[in-house]
Design an enzyme around this catalytic site. Structure first.
Site, PDB file in Angstrom:
ATOM      1  N   GLU A   1       0.820  -1.207   0.000  1.00 31.86           N
ATOM      2  CA  GLU A   1       0.000   0.000   0.000  1.00 31.86           C
ATOM      3  C   GLU A   1       0.857   1.262   0.000  1.00 31.86           C
ATOM      4  O   GLU A   1       0.513   2.260  -0.640  1.00 31.86           O
ATOM      5  CB  GLU A   1      -0.961   0.001   1.197  1.00 31.86           C
ATOM      6  CG  GLU A   1      -2.031  -1.077   1.141  1.00 31.86           C
ATOM      7  CD  GLU A   1      -2.981  -0.926  -0.047  1.00 31.86           C
ATOM      8  OE1 GLU A   1      -2.973   0.144  -0.700  1.00 31.86           O
ATOM      9  OE2 GLU A   1      -3.738  -1.868  -0.321  1.00 31.86           O
TER      10      GLU A   1
ATOM     11  N   TYR B   1      -5.960   6.314   4.546  1.00 31.54           N
ATOM     12  CA  TYR B   1      -6.169   5.239   3.573  1.00 31.54           C
ATOM     13  C   TYR B   1      -5.355   3.994   3.927  1.00 31.54           C
ATOM     14  O   TYR B   1      -5.900   2.884   3.986  1.00 31.54           O
ATOM     15  CB  TYR B   1      -5.825   5.700   2.156  1.00 31.54           C
ATOM     16  CG  TYR B   1      -5.729   4.520   1.232  1.00 31.54           C
ATOM     17  CD1 TYR B   1      -6.875   3.840   0.834  1.00 31.54           C
ATOM     18  CD2 TYR B   1      -4.498   4.010   0.827  1.00 31.54           C
ATOM     19  CE1 TYR B   1      -6.805   2.712   0.037  1.00 31.54           C
ATOM     20  CE2 TYR B   1      -4.414   2.887   0.029  1.00 31.54           C
ATOM     21  CZ  TYR B   1      -5.566   2.243  -0.363  1.00 31.54           C
ATOM     22  OH  TYR B   1      -5.480   1.110  -1.131  1.00 31.54           O
TER      23      TYR B   1
ATOM     24  N   ASP C   1      -9.582   4.697  -1.962  1.00 29.75           N
ATOM     25  CA  ASP C   1      -8.499   5.172  -2.829  1.00 29.75           C
ATOM     26  C   ASP C   1      -9.131   5.805  -4.071  1.00 29.75           C
ATOM     27  O   ASP C   1     -10.347   6.019  -4.131  1.00 29.75           O
ATOM     28  CB  ASP C   1      -7.535   4.035  -3.180  1.00 29.75           C
ATOM     29  CG  ASP C   1      -8.138   3.004  -4.117  1.00 29.75           C
ATOM     30  OD1 ASP C   1      -9.369   3.055  -4.385  1.00 29.75           O
ATOM     31  OD2 ASP C   1      -7.396   2.115  -4.580  1.00 29.75           O
TER      32      ASP C   1
END
Length: 343
Positions: free
Chosen positions: A43, A124, A142
């Protein structure tokens, strides 16, 4: 036609079970979740970067540093060099800092709140790790999810102001069960079906619930504010060569391309042009100009070359063998300059 958790999540998860993308940092639907280290690492890499670009970097990182403890023990310079080319280099510095914190604690944080306390981990990434690695219900938003949600609910006001409404709607359709699979299903839907241009509505499992499709123009969502023109900057990179080696410096830890090996330059930044003042007197030869686009500005970087038997260098730096320049981990803009200097 208003989407709801009762209609969205079952249809989307059924679609995901059949169509999930096979990605190196994922577990397939129904399998035990991947290690938190792999989720977090992927990520961080995927921020502002495509899946195709990240995949080889992820493979190399996990080969060299297969655990968060291994990454924590790595010299920061090695990590920065391995990161070269991915951009947004503060991510790599935060990666090392976070790995060291986790290794010291001997446990990976498993809640959004605890994850948010780590360097470089925002809303996020914290939500993605909590949902995908630990199965917690978390609202993961996202760019792909923004697009899907804005179309499902036909949210017609522009980014970035619409993001609060997008998050509220995403929260409303996020289920408690299979939260990680749901988050990844939303990402996959946006990446493969609900694409920015020419969305493939006929293949979409949520087509019947989509307000934008009912309105006849799903591609107009999310509405984007007019782009501001980027400033144009100019600068100079200095290629100083002697006996098969080139002089490289380490950029300051804070700031643009912080902590990276680089060619000396004349102080250009997003706010100012370079001074064009060379680091030493001599007969410089112009090798041409390279162009590079950063997030907030575009740069025309002139490359000046100086070759001498014994140039007198001041300040910290190192002589790097020319035949090993590819292993120096130069940021893309300086790698371009190096290619131009050697052409």
């Amino acid at each position: 036609m208003t989407a709801s958790a009762q209609t969205i999540s079952p249809d989307l998860l059924d679609w995901y079970d059949r169509n999930a993308r096979a990605l190196p940092w994922r577990s397939p639907p129904g399998a035990p979740p991947p290690e938190p280290y792999r989720v977090w690492l992927s990520e961080v890499m995927l921020q502002q970067t495509t899946t195709a670009a990240v995949a080889p970097y992820f493979a190399e990182f996990t080969r060299r540093w297969p655990s968060v403890e291994a990454l924590a023990a790595a010299p920061e310079a090695d990590v920065m060099a391995a990161w070269a080319g991915l951009g947004y280099y503060s991510r790599a510095r935060n990666l090392v800092a976070t790995a060291r914190i986790i290794a010291e604690r001997e446990a990976f944080p498993d809640t959004e709140e605890a994850l948010r306390e780590l360097p470089g981990v925002g809303a996020y990434i914290a939500a993605a790790v909590a949902a995908i690695a630990f199965g917690q219900r978390a609202v993961v938003v996202d760019a792909n999810v923004e697009r899907v949600v804005s179309r499902l609910f036909a949210l017609g006001y522009p980014l970035p102001g619409v993001r609060k409404a997008i998050r509220e709607k995403a929260d409303a359709i996020t289920p408690h069960a299979r939260a990680g699979d749901f988050a990844q299903a939303m990402m996959d839907l946006g990446a493969t079906i609900c694409t920015p241009r020419e969305p493939r509505c006929l293949l979409c499992p949520l087509a019947e619930d989509c307000d934008a499709r009912a309105g006849g123009d799903p591609a107009r969502y999310p509405v984007k504010a007019p782009k501001k023109a980027k400033p144009q900057r100019t600068g100079t990179a200095w290629w100083i060569e002697r006996e098969g080696a080139v002089w490289l410096v380490c950029r300051p830890a804070k700031g643009m391309l912080g902590g990276m090996r680089a060619l000396p330059d004349d102080g250009w930044s997003a706010r100012v042009d370079g001074s064009r003042k060379p680091p030493l007197a001599g007969d410089w030869e112009r090798a041409g100009t390279v162009r590079h686009s950063f997030t907030h500005f575009d740069l025309d970087l002139e490359v000046q070359v100086f070759r001498a038997a014994e140039p007198q260098m001041a300040g910290d730096g190192e002589w790097w063998p020319l035949d090993e320049i590819d292993s120096a981990g130069l940021p893309t803009v300086f790698a371009k300059a190096a290619q131009r200097a050697q052409a």
